[in-house]
Design an enzyme around this catalytic site. Structure first.
Site, PDB file in Angstrom:
ATOM      1  N   GLY A   1       0.790  -1.240   0.000  1.00  0.00           N
ATOM      2  CA  GLY A   1       0.000   0.000   0.000  1.00  0.00           C
ATOM      3  C   GLY A   1       0.810   1.271   0.000  1.00  0.00           C
TER       4      GLY A   1
ATOM      5  N   ILE B   1       0.498   6.337   4.703  1.00  0.00           N
ATOM      6  CA  ILE B   1       0.699   5.729   6.026  1.00  0.00           C
ATOM      7  C   ILE B   1       1.703   4.583   5.907  1.00  0.00           C
ATOM      8  CG2 ILE B   1      -0.452   4.359   7.803  1.00  0.00           C
ATOM      9  CD1 ILE B   1      -2.929   6.131   7.403  1.00  0.00           C
TER      10      ILE B   1
ATOM     11  N   ASP C   1      -1.564  -5.892  -7.817  1.00  0.00           N
ATOM     12  CA  ASP C   1      -2.938  -5.391  -7.800  1.00  0.00           C
ATOM     13  C   ASP C   1      -3.738  -6.417  -7.015  1.00  0.00           C
ATOM     14  OD1 ASP C   1      -5.582  -4.839  -8.221  1.00  0.00           O
ATOM     15  OD2 ASP C   1      -5.398  -4.504 -10.385  1.00  0.00           O
ATOM     16  N   VAL C   2      -4.196  -6.031  -5.827  1.00  0.00           N
ATOM     17  CA  VAL C   2      -4.815  -7.017  -4.934  1.00  0.00           C
ATOM     18  C   VAL C   2      -6.188  -7.506  -5.401  1.00  0.00           C
ATOM     19  CG1 VAL C   2      -3.536  -6.306  -2.870  1.00  0.00           C
ATOM     20  CG2 VAL C   2      -5.751  -5.219  -3.389  1.00  0.00           C
TER      21      VAL C   2
ATOM     22  N   TYR D   1     -18.086   9.504   4.597  1.00  0.00           N
ATOM     23  CA  TYR D   1     -17.179   8.342   4.573  1.00  0.00           C
ATOM     24  C   TYR D   1     -17.906   7.126   3.967  1.00  0.00           C
ATOM     25  CZ  TYR D   1     -13.083   5.694   6.174  1.00  0.00           C
ATOM     26  OH  TYR D   1     -11.934   4.938   6.224  1.00  0.00           O
TER      27      TYR D   1
ATOM     28  N   LYS E   1     -14.656  -0.609   6.424  1.00  0.00           N
ATOM     29  CA  LYS E   1     -13.773  -0.665   7.608  1.00  0.00           C
ATOM     30  C   LYS E   1     -14.395  -1.527   8.711  1.00  0.00           C
ATOM     31  CE  LYS E   1     -10.323   1.843   6.118  1.00  0.00           C
ATOM     32  NZ  LYS E   1      -9.175   1.120   5.537  1.00  0.00           N
TER      33      LYS E   1
ATOM     34  N   THR F   1      -3.515  12.252   3.066  1.00  0.00           N
ATOM     35  CA  THR F   1      -2.890  11.349   2.089  1.00  0.00           C
ATOM     36  C   THR F   1      -3.723  11.379   0.805  1.00  0.00           C
ATOM     37  OG1 THR F   1      -4.227   9.478   2.774  1.00  0.00           O
ATOM     38  CG2 THR F   1      -2.139   9.782   3.936  1.00  0.00           C
ATOM     39  N   LEU F   2      -3.230  10.666  -0.191  1.00  0.00           N
ATOM     40  CA  LEU F   2      -3.940  10.563  -1.469  1.00  0.00           C
ATOM     41  C   LEU F   2      -5.343   9.982  -1.263  1.00  0.00           C
ATOM     42  CD1 LEU F   2      -2.696  11.284  -4.186  1.00  0.00           C
ATOM     43  CD2 LEU F   2      -2.230   8.845  -4.558  1.00  0.00           C
TER      44      LEU F   2
HETATM   45  P1  NAP Z   1      -2.649   6.118   0.267  1.00  0.00           P
HETATM   46  O1  NAP Z   1      -1.286   6.635   0.404  1.00  0.00           O
HETATM   47  O2  NAP Z   1      -3.447   6.595  -0.909  1.00  0.00           O
HETATM   48  O3  NAP Z   1      -2.621   4.536   0.329  1.00  0.00           O
HETATM   49  C1  NAP Z   1      -3.674   3.712  -0.149  1.00  0.00           C
HETATM   50  C2  NAP Z   1      -3.017   2.624  -0.932  1.00  0.00           C
HETATM   51  O4  NAP Z   1      -3.964   1.636  -1.389  1.00  0.00           O
HETATM   52  C3  NAP Z   1      -2.342   3.168  -2.198  1.00  0.00           C
HETATM   53  O5  NAP Z   1      -1.019   2.688  -2.271  1.00  0.00           O
HETATM   54  C4  NAP Z   1      -3.216   2.595  -3.286  1.00  0.00           C
HETATM   55  O6  NAP Z   1      -2.616   2.504  -4.553  1.00  0.00           O
HETATM   56  C5  NAP Z   1      -3.526   1.237  -2.665  1.00  0.00           C
HETATM   57  N1  NAP Z   1      -4.482   0.500  -3.500  1.00  0.00           N
HETATM   58  C6  NAP Z   1      -5.678   0.929  -3.995  1.00  0.00           C
HETATM   59  N2  NAP Z   1      -6.179  -0.014  -4.806  1.00  0.00           N
HETATM   60  C7  NAP Z   1      -5.293  -1.047  -4.832  1.00  0.00           C
HETATM   61  C8  NAP Z   1      -5.238  -2.298  -5.500  1.00  0.00           C
HETATM   62  N3  NAP Z   1      -6.218  -2.709  -6.323  1.00  0.00           N
HETATM   63  N4  NAP Z   1      -4.158  -3.100  -5.293  1.00  0.00           N
HETATM   64  C9  NAP Z   1      -3.166  -2.718  -4.478  1.00  0.00           C
HETATM   65  N5  NAP Z   1      -3.153  -1.544  -3.802  1.00  0.00           N
HETATM   66  C10 NAP Z   1      -4.204  -0.713  -3.992  1.00  0.00           C
HETATM   67  O7  NAP Z   1      -3.554   6.527   1.540  1.00  0.00           O
HETATM   68  P2  NAP Z   1      -3.414   6.169   3.099  1.00  0.00           P
HETATM   69  O8  NAP Z   1      -4.258   7.170   3.776  1.00  0.00           O
HETATM   70  O9  NAP Z   1      -2.010   5.984   3.478  1.00  0.00           O
HETATM   71  O10 NAP Z   1      -4.200   4.776   3.207  1.00  0.00           O
HETATM   72  C11 NAP Z   1      -3.634   3.614   3.766  1.00  0.00           C
HETATM   73  C12 NAP Z   1      -4.646   2.908   4.661  1.00  0.00           C
HETATM   74  O11 NAP Z   1      -4.885   3.708   5.820  1.00  0.00           O
HETATM   75  C13 NAP Z   1      -6.004   2.679   4.014  1.00  0.00           C
HETATM   76  O12 NAP Z   1      -6.521   1.437   4.452  1.00  0.00           O
HETATM   77  C14 NAP Z   1      -6.839   3.809   4.602  1.00  0.00           C
HETATM   78  O13 NAP Z   1      -8.224   3.564   4.574  1.00  0.00           O
HETATM   79  C15 NAP Z   1      -6.282   3.813   6.011  1.00  0.00           C
HETATM   80  N6  NAP Z   1      -6.582   4.995   6.820  1.00  0.00           N
HETATM   81  C16 NAP Z   1      -6.308   6.250   6.341  1.00  0.00           C
HETATM   82  C17 NAP Z   1      -6.594   7.351   7.125  1.00  0.00           C
HETATM   83  C18 NAP Z   1      -6.322   8.750   6.615  1.00  0.00           C
HETATM   84  O14 NAP Z   1      -6.908   9.703   7.151  1.00  0.00           O
HETATM   85  N7  NAP Z   1      -5.461   8.936   5.633  1.00  0.00           N
HETATM   86  C19 NAP Z   1      -7.137   7.185   8.410  1.00  0.00           C
HETATM   87  C20 NAP Z   1      -7.395   5.909   8.870  1.00  0.00           C
HETATM   88  C21 NAP Z   1      -7.109   4.808   8.073  1.00  0.00           C
HETATM   89  P3  NAP Z   1      -3.156   3.545  -5.700  1.00  0.00           P
HETATM   90  O15 NAP Z   1      -2.703   4.897  -5.265  1.00  0.00           O
HETATM   91  O16 NAP Z   1      -2.562   3.071  -6.954  1.00  0.00           O
HETATM   92  O17 NAP Z   1      -4.650   3.435  -5.707  1.00  0.00           O
END
Ligand code: NAP
Length: 262
Positions: free
Chosen positions: A13, A20, A64-65, A155, A162, A193-194
């Site tokens: 990820g 994160i 790609d999961v 959300y 989740k 984040t993205l």
């Molecule tokens: P992030 O940097 O955008 O990470 C999300 C990751 O998921 C990206 O690397 C994305 O790749 C990947 N992903 C999406 N579709 C995929 C697929 N088919 N196969 C493999 N990977 C895939 O954002 P993040 O905030 O760090 O998110 C990481 C985790 O933390 C997520 O579970 C998110 O829900 C959780 N979280 C985030 C927050 C927050 O506020 N940011 C808070 C609590 C929990 P692509 O960019 O190519 O789609």
């Protein structure tokens, strides 16, 4: 400190330096772990390779999961490269942007399917593929959010995903217990984040969070990384199936502090 000395961690990820997954990767590297990284698609490789270089990581694999064959291939390569692994990080989520705003009842069947496939089923698929090479004493970890438990406007489908991810964590913890592998989730406060950028109204929510949380501070990827080290190290040997909050205490609040009278 070398809390993860001698351990190998595979991180799924990583998109960029705001992810994160990057906070977790850096924290684990700092504690002596050997790192492997997986990213979603070719478009990300340009960003991910230089980050991998910063933590001395040469195992950088696309996965790609949504594709069982991708998951099988990366597990196979990891087995050849590392033999066994100790830590598996799932930091992946996806939902259609247009379904992260507006009424929840507008969620489409396909949007529901995709969000749960990528954000939840993938944790099960990865756990199954890596089960044979997860060393006893190891740990798996996923990332969740408070929107699993309470309504967080916009959300929407991610909240439902989740909730399913947190239940999945408990069922996997039960399955993997006899193997000596722990499974936990971190519930992180909002971080820019993205993925977060896709949730409409995120910026306002981010601001309000720090006003309401007991610690009055937003959460960083470093905070999550350090908690991840704890949960995947020998410092938490009897903690499994849990959702651990890294949220400045936000979840303990019932109502925000009333505005001060002049
Ligand atoms: P992030 O940097 O955008 O990470 C999300 C990751 O998921 C990206 O690397 C994305 O790749 C990947 N992903 C999406 N579709 C995929 C697929 N088919 N196969 C493999 N990977 C895939 O954002 P993040 O905030 O760090 O998110 C990481 C985790 O933390 C997520 O579970 C998110 O829900 C959780 N979280 C985030 C927050 C927050 O506020 N940011 C808070 C609590 C929990 P692509 O960019 O190519 O789609």
């Amino acid at each position: 400190m070398n809390l993860l000395q001698g351990k190998t961690a595979l991180v799924f990820g990583l998109a960029n330096e705001r992810s994160i997954a990057w906070g977790i990767t850096q924290a684990m590297h700092a504690q002596g772990a050997r790192i492997g990284i997986s990213y979603a698609g070719e478009a990300l490789e340009r960003r991910v390779r230089p980050l991998a270089g910063q933590v001395g990581c040469t195992f950088v694999e696309e996965c790609d999961v949504t594709k069982d064959e991708d998951i099988a291939a990366v597990a196979d390569k990891a087995a050849r490269e590392f033999g066994q692994i100790d830590i598996l990080i799932h930091s992946i989520a996806f939902a259609n942007r247009d379904e992260l705003g507006g009424p929840f009842y507008a969620t489409s069947r396909e949007g529901f399917r995709m969000a749960l496939d990528i954000s939840v089923y993938s944790f099960i698929g990865l756990a199954r593929a890596f089960q044979p090479i997860l060393r006893p004493g190891g740990a798996m970890l996923c990332m969740t959010y408070y929107g699993a438990e309470k309504v967080v406007p916009h959300y929407n489908i991610m909240g439902v995903a989740k909730a399913a991810l947190e239940a999945t964590t408990r069922y996997l913890a039960y399955d993997f217990g006899p193997q000596g592998v722990r499974v936990n989730a971190i519930s992180a406060g909002p971080i820019r984040t993205l993925a977060a950028a896709g949730v409409s109204g995120f910026k306002d929510m981010y601001r309000a969070f720090a006003e309401m949380a007991p610690l009055r501070q937003n959460v960083t990827i470093e905070d999550v990384g350090n908690a991840a080290v704890f949960l995947c190290s020998d410092m938490s040997p009897k903690t499994t199936g849990e959702v651990v909050y890294v949220d400045s205490g936000y979840n303990i609040m019932g109502v925000p502090e009333p505005p001060q009278k002049e």
